[in-house]
Write a protein that holds these residues in place. Structure first.
Motif, PDB file in Angstrom:
ATOM      1  N   ARG A  26     -78.240  18.552  15.932  1.00 44.07           N
ATOM      2  CA  ARG A  26     -77.583  18.147  14.687  1.00 44.07           C
ATOM      3  C   ARG A  26     -76.097  17.878  14.863  1.00 44.07           C
ATOM      4  N   GLY A  27     -75.624  17.954  16.099  1.00 48.89           N
ATOM      5  CA  GLY A  27     -74.238  17.600  16.375  1.00 48.89           C
ATOM      6  C   GLY A  27     -73.248  18.733  16.285  1.00 48.89           C
ATOM      7  N   HIS A  28     -73.738  19.957  16.136  1.00 49.62           N
ATOM      8  CA  HIS A  28     -72.841  21.105  16.043  1.00 49.62           C
ATOM      9  C   HIS A  28     -72.575  21.690  17.430  1.00 49.62           C
ATOM     10  N   GLY A  29     -71.433  22.316  17.578  1.00 50.39           N
ATOM     11  CA  GLY A  29     -71.154  23.089  18.774  1.00 50.39           C
ATOM     12  C   GLY A  29     -71.548  24.537  18.556  1.00 50.39           C
ATOM     13  N   VAL A  30     -71.650  25.266  19.632  1.00 50.60           N
ATOM     14  CA  VAL A  30     -71.985  26.688  19.566  1.00 50.60           C
ATOM     15  C   VAL A  30     -70.935  27.456  20.355  1.00 50.60           C
ATOM     16  N   ILE A  31     -70.447  28.547  19.782  1.00 47.67           N
ATOM     17  CA  ILE A  31     -69.478  29.406  20.454  1.00 47.67           C
ATOM     18  C   ILE A  31     -70.189  30.670  20.914  1.00 47.67           C
ATOM     19  N   ILE A  32     -70.205  30.904  22.217  1.00 51.39           N
ATOM     20  CA  ILE A  32     -70.690  32.176  22.757  1.00 51.39           C
ATOM     21  C   ILE A  32     -69.529  33.160  22.752  1.00 51.39           C
ATOM     22  N   THR A  33     -69.742  34.358  22.241  1.00 53.60           N
ATOM     23  CA  THR A  33     -68.729  35.411  22.320  1.00 53.60           C
ATOM     24  C   THR A  33     -69.329  36.601  23.056  1.00 53.60           C
ATOM     25  N   THR A  34     -68.601  37.113  24.034  1.00 49.04           N
ATOM     26  CA  THR A  34     -69.145  38.168  24.869  1.00 49.04           C
ATOM     27  C   THR A  34     -68.020  39.001  25.480  1.00 49.04           C
TER      28      THR A  34
END
Length: 204
Positions: A26-34
């Motif tokens: 859908r064109g969204h980015g994803v932020i991984i937090t760790t």
């Protein structure tokens, strides 16, 4: 990642993978937090397919942000070498395992707990390097330290009390019962997300 997106076997479930794929389509980015070091976090992002422009990786409990579009770090806050030396000295004094990081490896002194660092490195898929002394062998200011005790929490609680009383430039908190995280003051995963909205990054 750990204990949230990934299950206890450090695997992503089919349902979670499907949800991520729909988000990317859908064109969204994803932020991984760790809390993982950047090297481990980036490797995991690649395995999950979250290494595309518009995706970001927050590592070291918020002290570093990586932009996959730029293929580079866009934010980092480090601990001072002098502060790290003091924390290592205290951990060694009370017999607790402590480690820090450079860009490539987990770093431990010779008197560290080999079993603890091996177990940790297996979990995050990294290698470790034994150094003689943080006084002489740290080449850059580290981003984070980690105090580990897989058996008893008492020493970790003592370390937490000591850091809070003696190191105002640091924050420390438990990410699980066995890990005491030591990071620059004010840094955490939530704050790193706030920082990202002050950076010239591409959110959709």
């Amino acid at each position: 990642l750990d204990g949230t997106l990934l299950n206890d076997a450090k695997e992503i479930t089919p349902g979670n993978r499907e949800a991520l794929e729909r988000t990317l389509q859908r064109g969204h980015g994803v932020i991984i937090t760790t809390g993982r070091p950047l090297k481990s976090a980036l490797a995991q992002a690649r395995r999950l397919g979250l290494d595309k422009p518009g995706c970001y990786t927050i590592a070291y409990n918020g002290a570093m942000v990586y932009d996959w579009g730029k293929q580079d770090k866009v934010f980092a806050r480090a601990l001072s070498k002098d502060s790290v030396i003091r924390v290592f000295e205290q951990a060694n004094k009370i017999g607790e395992h402590i480690q820090t990081y450079d860009s490539y490896d987990v770093l431990v002194e010779q008197r560290g707990d080999d079993e603890a660092v091996r177990r940790y490195c297996k979990m995050v898929s990294m290698t470790y390097r034994v150094i003689d002394d943080v006084h002489t062998d740290l080449k850059e200011d580290p981003v984070k330290c980690l105090v580990i005790n897989y058996e008893k929490k008492d020493g970790l609680l003592k370390m937490q009390d000591w850091i809070r009383e003696n190191m105002p430039e640091m924050d420390c908190f438990f990410s699980c019962e066995q890990f005491l995280e030591v990071v620059p003051k004010g840094m955490n995963k939530g704050e790193a997300v706030n920082v990202m909205f002050t950076l010239p990054v591409n959110f959709k």
